[in-house]
Design a protein around this motif. Structure first.
Motif, PDB file in Angstrom:
ATOM      1  N   LYS A  99      10.957 -21.362  -3.364  1.00 23.15           N
ATOM      2  CA  LYS A  99      11.716 -21.679  -2.159  1.00 23.15           C
ATOM      3  C   LYS A  99      12.516 -20.473  -1.705  1.00 23.15           C
ATOM      4  O   LYS A  99      12.530 -20.131  -0.525  1.00 23.15           O
ATOM      5  N   GLU A 100      13.170 -19.858  -2.611  1.00 20.65           N
ATOM      6  CA  GLU A 100      13.991 -18.724  -2.223  1.00 20.65           C
ATOM      7  C   GLU A 100      13.148 -17.607  -1.659  1.00 20.65           C
ATOM      8  O   GLU A 100      13.515 -16.950  -0.671  1.00 20.65           O
ATOM      9  N   GLN A 103      12.229 -18.520   1.771  1.00 19.82           N
ATOM     10  CA  GLN A 103      13.336 -18.436   2.713  1.00 19.82           C
ATOM     11  C   GLN A 103      13.771 -17.005   2.960  1.00 19.82           C
ATOM     12  O   GLN A 103      14.357 -16.692   3.989  1.00 19.82           O
ATOM     13  N   LYS A 212       0.112 -24.692   0.574  1.00 13.32           N
ATOM     14  CA  LYS A 212       0.991 -23.576   0.947  1.00 13.32           C
ATOM     15  C   LYS A 212       1.207 -23.554   2.457  1.00 13.32           C
ATOM     16  O   LYS A 212       2.351 -23.428   2.934  1.00 13.32           O
ATOM     17  N   GLN A 214       0.903 -25.912   4.612  1.00 16.13           N
ATOM     18  CA  GLN A 214       1.704 -27.047   5.080  1.00 16.13           C
ATOM     19  C   GLN A 214       3.173 -26.812   4.788  1.00 16.13           C
ATOM     20  O   GLN A 214       4.044 -27.016   5.623  1.00 16.13           O
ATOM     21  N   ASN A 215       3.453 -26.340   3.589  1.00 20.82           N
ATOM     22  CA  ASN A 215       4.833 -26.127   3.195  1.00 20.82           C
ATOM     23  C   ASN A 215       5.499 -25.038   4.029  1.00 20.82           C
ATOM     24  O   ASN A 215       6.643 -25.151   4.449  1.00 20.82           O
ATOM     25  N   TYR A 216       4.759 -23.952   4.242  1.00 17.57           N
ATOM     26  CA  TYR A 216       5.326 -22.844   5.011  1.00 17.57           C
ATOM     27  C   TYR A 216       5.622 -23.290   6.436  1.00 17.57           C
ATOM     28  O   TYR A 216       6.634 -22.895   7.025  1.00 17.57           O
ATOM     29  N   LYS A 218       6.411 -26.220   7.372  1.00 16.44           N
ATOM     30  CA  LYS A 218       7.607 -27.062   7.377  1.00 16.44           C
ATOM     31  C   LYS A 218       8.868 -26.222   7.268  1.00 16.44           C
ATOM     32  O   LYS A 218       9.875 -26.475   7.947  1.00 16.44           O
ATOM     33  N   ILE A 219       8.793 -25.239   6.437  1.00 15.90           N
ATOM     34  CA  ILE A 219       9.955 -24.369   6.295  1.00 15.90           C
ATOM     35  C   ILE A 219      10.251 -23.678   7.613  1.00 15.90           C
ATOM     36  O   ILE A 219      11.414 -23.580   8.044  1.00 15.90           O
ATOM     37  N   CYS A 222      11.792 -26.143  10.086  1.00 14.41           N
ATOM     38  CA  CYS A 222      13.187 -26.510   9.836  1.00 14.41           C
ATOM     39  C   CYS A 222      14.116 -25.312   9.997  1.00 14.41           C
ATOM     40  O   CYS A 222      15.313 -25.476  10.210  1.00 14.41           O
ATOM     41  N   CYS A 230      14.867 -32.721   9.811  1.00 12.53           N
ATOM     42  CA  CYS A 230      14.974 -31.859   8.641  1.00 12.53           C
ATOM     43  C   CYS A 230      16.190 -32.251   7.802  1.00 12.53           C
ATOM     44  O   CYS A 230      17.154 -32.783   8.322  1.00 12.53           O
TER      45      CYS A 230
ATOM     46  N   GLU B  39      11.627 -27.067  -7.792  1.00 17.01           N
ATOM     47  CA  GLU B  39      12.198 -25.754  -8.055  1.00 17.01           C
ATOM     48  C   GLU B  39      12.350 -25.498  -9.546  1.00 17.01           C
ATOM     49  O   GLU B  39      12.310 -24.337  -9.996  1.00 17.01           O
ATOM     50  N   TRP B  93       2.867 -23.101  -7.046  1.00 19.64           N
ATOM     51  CA  TRP B  93       1.480 -22.768  -6.743  1.00 19.64           C
ATOM     52  C   TRP B  93       0.906 -21.797  -7.779  1.00 19.64           C
ATOM     53  O   TRP B  93       0.045 -20.955  -7.496  1.00 19.64           O
ATOM     54  N   THR B 155      15.632 -31.343   1.328  1.00 24.80           N
ATOM     55  CA  THR B 155      14.842 -31.762   2.477  1.00 24.80           C
ATOM     56  C   THR B 155      15.329 -31.057   3.736  1.00 24.80           C
ATOM     57  O   THR B 155      14.620 -31.010   4.731  1.00 24.80           O
ATOM     58  N   ARG B 156      16.508 -30.536   3.704  1.00 26.02           N
ATOM     59  CA  ARG B 156      17.063 -29.916   4.898  1.00 26.02           C
ATOM     60  C   ARG B 156      16.269 -28.695   5.321  1.00 26.02           C
ATOM     61  O   ARG B 156      16.079 -28.435   6.500  1.00 26.02           O
ATOM     62  N   SER B 157      15.823 -27.942   4.351  1.00 24.03           N
ATOM     63  CA  SER B 157      15.092 -26.725   4.696  1.00 24.03           C
ATOM     64  C   SER B 157      13.613 -26.991   4.862  1.00 24.03           C
ATOM     65  O   SER B 157      12.865 -26.090   5.188  1.00 24.03           O
ATOM     66  N   GLY B 158      13.199 -28.208   4.621  1.00 19.70           N
ATOM     67  CA  GLY B 158      11.793 -28.512   4.770  1.00 19.70           C
ATOM     68  C   GLY B 158      10.978 -28.174   3.544  1.00 19.70           C
ATOM     69  O   GLY B 158       9.759 -28.225   3.574  1.00 19.70           O
ATOM     70  N   TRP B 159      11.652 -27.851   2.481  1.00 24.26           N
ATOM     71  CA  TRP B 159      10.928 -27.478   1.269  1.00 24.26           C
ATOM     72  C   TRP B 159      10.247 -28.685   0.660  1.00 24.26           C
ATOM     73  O   TRP B 159       9.129 -28.600   0.166  1.00 24.26           O
TER      74      TRP B 159
END
Lengths: 230, 573
Positions: A99-100, A103, A212, A214-216, A218-219, A222, A230, B39, B93, B155-159
Motif C-alpha cells: 500500500k505504501e 501511495q 493489481k 483493479q487495486n491500482y 481504486k487507489i 480514491c 472511498c 498489509e 502479490w 477503505t478510505r484510500s481504496g486499498w
C-alpha cells in the motif's frame, strides 16, 4: 347482467392499463453524451472511474474462475502447485507491491503502470484464447471465458486511456502518459518470453495482474476523487 | 578427546532418550494464514507430537522466485504457534512459500510447505460501532442500522473494498434474516413487529477474501404501534365485501335471466288437464279421466267461427282435378282459412248462389286469411275476379251435398244448411235459365260461379253471409243469379230471415270495379228484389230502379268496405 359485468371489467382493465402506462412514462432515462450537448448528462470522471473499475473487477473474476478450473483439471494435488516455478512475463514491469509503495507513486506513474500491464497482456491472452479454442480438452464454457477475457483487456485499456485523457484534460495529471500507447515501448524485452509460458502459469500470472490493475485503479480513484465511495 | 566425549555423550543421550520412549517431534502442520487488512499477515500452525521432549518450532519462508530463506520475524505477537509478518515483511502479490519446523533434542520435523499470496487470504475484523435506532416513517417504525469498517482496514484510500452483511432476528426466534448491504455502511429494516425485541449483527468481507466474524449482538426494542397494514387490510376487506354485496344484489335482481342463462328451462310436458301428482299417487283411471276435458270435442257450436272451416265439398267427376287442386290449396291454411272465399268451398250456402260450387279457378288462395277482414276480402274478390276472368268453368252441380265424396274433402256445414234452401231455391225458380238440378244446398250449374261467403254462424243458427265480389263483368249482363263473378253485398237480414242485399257499392279503389259496377248493381237489384219478397222477383229483370228504391234506404246504413263488401253481420236485424 352481462352488460354490467362487461362494462365493469372494461373499466378495470382501463384503469390497470393507465397505471402501467403512467409508471412506464415516469421512469425515464437521461441520455448520456460525451460532448456536452444540451440536454445531455455529461459523464463525469467519477462515472468513468466507476466504469473502468467495474470492468476490471469483472475481468479479474473471469480470470479467477479460469484459474481455478485449470487447477482442478490439471493439478489436483495442491502441493504440486507449490513446486512449479512461476515466472510471469510481466515481472519486468515494476509494480508497487504494497500500500505504501502504491501511495508513494505519483498519479501519472500509477496510471502508467496500469496501462503497461494492460498492454502487456493483450497479445498473450489472444494467443491463449486461440490455443484454448483449438484444444479439445476444454469445454465451450472455458473457451468463451478466455475469449471474453481477451476482449476485456482490450476494452479496459481503452477505458483507462480515456480516463487518463479526462484527467489530463482536467489538469489532474501531466501529459506524460500519452507516450504509453505503443506496445513496443512498454515491453522492450523479448516478446517470446510469454510464448514459453504454459497455459496454467499464464492464468496464474494474469489473475494476479488483473488484481493489481483493479487495486491500482481504486487507489487512483480514491486519491483523485476521495468523496466518491472511498 | 573432547570431541570424542561430546560425540559419546550425544549418542548416549540419544540412546537413553530412545530407551526412555522419547522420539523426535511429530510433523507440524500450518493451519492457516490470514491478513486482516492486506498489509500484514499471520500464520498459525499446529504442532505435532512433541515426542516427550521440549520442542521448538520455527517458521521459514521463501519469497517467489528467490532462493533466500527467511525466518519468521515475530513469533509472539500473534500468540502461541504463530508467526506474524509485519508491514515491512509483507509483500502483496508475491507468493510466499512457508514451512514450519519442529525441533526437539532427538530431531526435527518439517511441515508441508504452503503457498500464500496475501491478496487471497484477507479476512477483516468485524465491523465496529454497530448502532441500531428506531426511526419513524409514514408507514410505521423501522430500524436504521449503521456501522463502521474495522479500524485497521483502509477503505478510505481504496486499498481494500469491503462489502457488508447484516442479520436480524426477533428474540426467541431461531432463524436469522440476512441482508446484503453492499459497500454502504447503513441499512434500514422495515416490517417490524410492534413491541418486539430485535437482535442485529453485522459482518464484512473484502471483494476477494473471507468473511469476518459476526459483530457482537446489538439489542433493540421496537415500540408498540398500530400497523398500517392492518388498516389497509381492513379497508380492502370492507371494500370487497361491499362489492360482493352489490354483486349479490344485482344477481338477485337478474336472477331470472341468470337462471335462464345457466339453467335453460327444460320444456316439460304440457298436457292440459294432466296432473302429475295424480300420476304419481294414483291410478291410471283417475289420471286419464282427468284428461277428459269437458267440452272437448266440441259438440255445440260455441265458437261458430271454427265451424266455418267445415263444409261439404261437392264436385263433379270431371272437376275432380280441380277439386283436388283446390283441396290441396285449402289444406295449406289453417282451419279457418278454409272458410275463406278463395277456397273452393266458399260461397256455399249463400243466398244468392244457387249452387254450392267450387271455385274452379283454383288459385292458391287458401293462404288467405280470415274472411272477417275486409281488406282481404277485397283482395280475394280481386283474385276471384281475375281467376274467373281467366276461365269460367261451368260447374254443374248435380251431386247432392253428401258426405261421401270419393275425392276431395267433404266438409259438413250442418247449421248452414237450413236457411240456405230458401235462398237457393228462389233464384232458381225465377231464373228460367237455370237448368241444372238443385239440391238442398246446391245451386244449378252456371257458367261461372257465384259465391257467397259465410262469415259466421250466429247464436240462432243463422248464417251470416257475405257475398263476394265478382271480378269480371264480362258476362252478358245476365241477371241470372249464380253467374259467378257477381257478388252482392249483403245489406242485412230482415225479420223474415231474408237476406237483404245491397244494391250499390262504391268501389273507389280499383278500376276494375268500374266494370262491375253496373253488373253489381244489377245483381244487387236482383238480389234485393229476391230478398224482399218472392213476388218482387219478377221485377228483377227489368227494373233495377224499382228495386233500388227498396234497397235504398237501407243502403245508407250499410257499413261499406271500399271494395264494396258488406259486413252483413253488422246488419243483422
Amino acid at each position: 347482467m352481462p352488460e354490467n359485468f362487461r362494462s365493469v371489467s372494461a373499466v378495470w382493465v382501463g384503469l390497470v392499463c393507465l397505471l402501467f402506462y403512467s409508471r412506464l412514462v415516469r421512469v425515464g432515462a437521461a441520455p448520456i453524451c460525451t460532448n456536452g450537448q444540451a440536454g445531455c448528462h455529461i459523464l463525469s470522471l467519477a462515472d468513468l472511474f466507476d466504469r473502468v473499475i467495474q470492468h476490471s473487477a469483472r475481468m479479474h473474476g473471469i480470470s479467477s474462475d479460469l484459474h481455478s478450473e485449470f487447477e482442478q483439471y490439471f493439478f489436483p494435488s495442491k502441493n504440486h502447485i507449490g513446486r512449479v516455478n512461476r515466472i510471469c512475463h510481466t515481472s519486468t514491469i515494476l509494480t508497487p507491491n504494497g500500500k505504501e509503495n502504491a501511495q508513494r507513486l505519483a498519479r501519472e506513474e500509477l496510471t502508467e503502470v496500469i496501462l503497461k500491464l494492460l498492454v502487456a497482456w493483450r497479445d498473450p491472452l489472444w494467443h491463449f484464447q486461440q490455443s484454448i479454442a483449438h484444444h479439445h480438452d476444454f469445454n465451450n464454457f472455458s473457451s468463451n471465458k478466455a475469449l471474453e477475457m481477451s476482449d476485456m483487456v482490450h476494452e479496459l485499456r481503452k477505458g483507462v486511456e480515456k480516463v487518463a485523457e479526462k484527467m489530463q484534460m482536467l489538469g489532474i495529471i501531466s501529459n506524460s502518459v500519452n507516450s504509453l500507447t505503443s506496445p513496443e515501448a512498454l515491453i522492450p524485452s523479448d516478446r517470446a518470453e510469454w510464448r514459453l509460458m504454459k497455459d496454467y502459469v499464464l492464468l496464474y500470472c494474469f489473475r494476479r495482474d488483473s488484481n493489481k490493475v483493479q487495486n491500482y485503479l481504486k487507489i487512483l480513484k480514491c486519491r483523485i476523487i476521495p468523496q466518491h465511495e472511498c | 578427546v573432547v570431541v570424542y566425549l561430546n560425540l559419546h555423550s550425544f549418542l548416549f543421550f540419544h540412546v537413553l532418550s530412545l530407551c526412555l520412549g522419547y522420539s523426535p517431534p511429530g510433523k507440524p502442520k500450518l493451519t492457516s494464514c490470514r491478513s486482516p487488512e492486506k498489509e500484514t499477515f499471520t500464520c498459525w500452525w499446529e504442532p505435532g507430537s512433541d515426542g516427550g521432549l521440549p520442542t521448538t518450532y520455527a517458521l521459514y519462508y521463501r519469497k517467489e522466485n528467490s532462493d533466500a530463506v527467511y525466518e519468521c520475524p515475530d513469533y509472539h505477537t500473534a500468540g502461541e504457534n504463530s508467526c506474524f509478518f509485519n508491514k515491512n515483511d509483507t509483500s502483496i502479490w508475491v507468493n510466499y512459500n512457508i514451512t514450519v519446523v519442529a525441533t526437539n533434542a532427538l530431531g526435527s520435523n518439517f511441515s508441508d510447505p504452503v503457498d500464500v499470496d496475501v491478496v487471497y487470504i484477507v479476512q477483516p475484523h468485524t465491523p465496529e460501532n454497530v448502532t441500531v435506532t428506531v426511526m419513524e416513517d409514514k408507514d410505521g417504525p423501522f430500524l436504521r442500522v449503521s456501522w463502521e469498517p474495522p479500524r485497521k482496514a483502509d477503505t478510505r484510500s481504496g486499498w481494500i473494498t469491503l462489502i457488508y452483511e447484516l442479520r436480524v432476528k426477533l428474540e426467541g426466534e431461531e432463524e436469522w434474516e440476512e441482508h446484503r448491504a453492499g459497500q454502504q455502511k447503513m441499512f434500514n429494516i422495515f416490517s417490524l413487529r410492534s413491541g418486539g425485541m430485535y437482535l442485529v449483527q453485522v459482518r464484512c468481507k473484502p471483494d476477494h477474501g473471507f468473511w469476518s466474524e459476526w459483530s457482537s449482538t446489538t439489542y433493540i426494542k421496537v415500540p408498540d404501534y398500530f400497523p398500517r397494514e392492518t388498516s389497509v387490510w381492513i379497508l380492502i376487506a370492507v371494500f370487497s365485501a361491499f362489492i360482493f354485496f352489490i354483486l349479490t344484489w344485482i344477481l338477485n335482481l337478474k336472477s331470472n335471466s341468470v337462471k335462464h342463462c345457466l339453467l335453460p328451462p327444460v320444456p316439460g310436458p304440457k298436457i292440459k288437464g294432466f296432473d302429475k301428482q295424480l300420476l304419481k299417487n294414483g291410478r291410471s283411471e283417475e289420471v286419464f279421466s282427468a284428461l277428459v276435458v269437458p267440452g272437448f270435442p266440441p259438440t255445440t257450436s260455441s265458437d261458430c267461427e271454427d265451424l266455418l272451416v267445415e263444409y261439404l265439398e261437392v264436385y263433379t267427376p270431371e272437376e275432380q282435378e280441380l277439386i283436388l287442386e283446390e283441396g290441396k290449396d285449402l289444406q295449406e291454411g289453417c282451419l279457418k282459412s278454409k272458410g275463406s272465399p278463395s277456397d273452393s268451398d266458399s260461397g256455399r250456402g249463400s243466398c244468392d248462389s244457387h249452387t254450392l260450387l267450387m271455385e274452379k279457378c283454383g288459385e292458391g288462395e287458401g293462404k288467405e286469411e280470415k274472411h272477417q277482414e275486409r281488406a282481404q276480402k277485397g283482395k280475394r274478390q280481386q283474385k276471384h275476379q281475375t281467376g274467373w276472368e281467366e276461365g269460367d268453368v261451368s260447374h254443374t252441380r248435380e251431386d247432392v251435398l253428401s258426405p261421401d265424396m270419393s275425392e276431395g274433402r267433404v266438409k259438413t256445414w250442418p247449421s248452414v244448411f237450413s236457411p240456405l234452401p230458401q235462398y237457393s231455391s228462389r233464384p232458381l225458380d225465377h231464373q228460367g235459365s237455370l237448368e241444372t238440378a238443385r239440391h238442398g244446398l246446391q245451386l244449378p250449374g252456371f257458367r261461372s260461379t257465384e259465391y257467397v261467403e259465410v262469415q259466421r254462424v250466429n247464436q240462432e243458427d243463422m248464417v251470416i253471409l257475405q257475398p263476394l265480389f265478382s271480378s269480371s263483368c264480362q258476362r252478358d249482363g245476365h241477371l241470372q243469379i249464380g253467374q259467378g263473378e257477381d257478388y252482392s253485398k249483403v245489406k242485412g237480414v230482415d225479420s223474415g230471415n231474408m237476406l237483404l242485399l245491397q244494391r250499390e257499392v262504391e268501389v273507389k279503389r280499383e278500376e276494375e270495379d268500374g266494370d262491375r259496377y253496373s253488373c253489381d248493381i244489377q245483381d244487387r237489384v236482383t238480389e234485393s228484389c229476391y230478398t224482399t219478397s218472392t213476388a218482387a222477383s219478377s221485377q228483377v229483370t227489368g227494373k233495377p230502379t224499382s228495386c233500388a228504391g227498396t234497397a235504398m234506404p237501407v243502403q245508407e246504413e250499410m257499413v261499406l268496405a271500399a271494395n264494396g263488401y258488406v259486413d252483413a253481420a253488422t246488419m243483422l236485424l
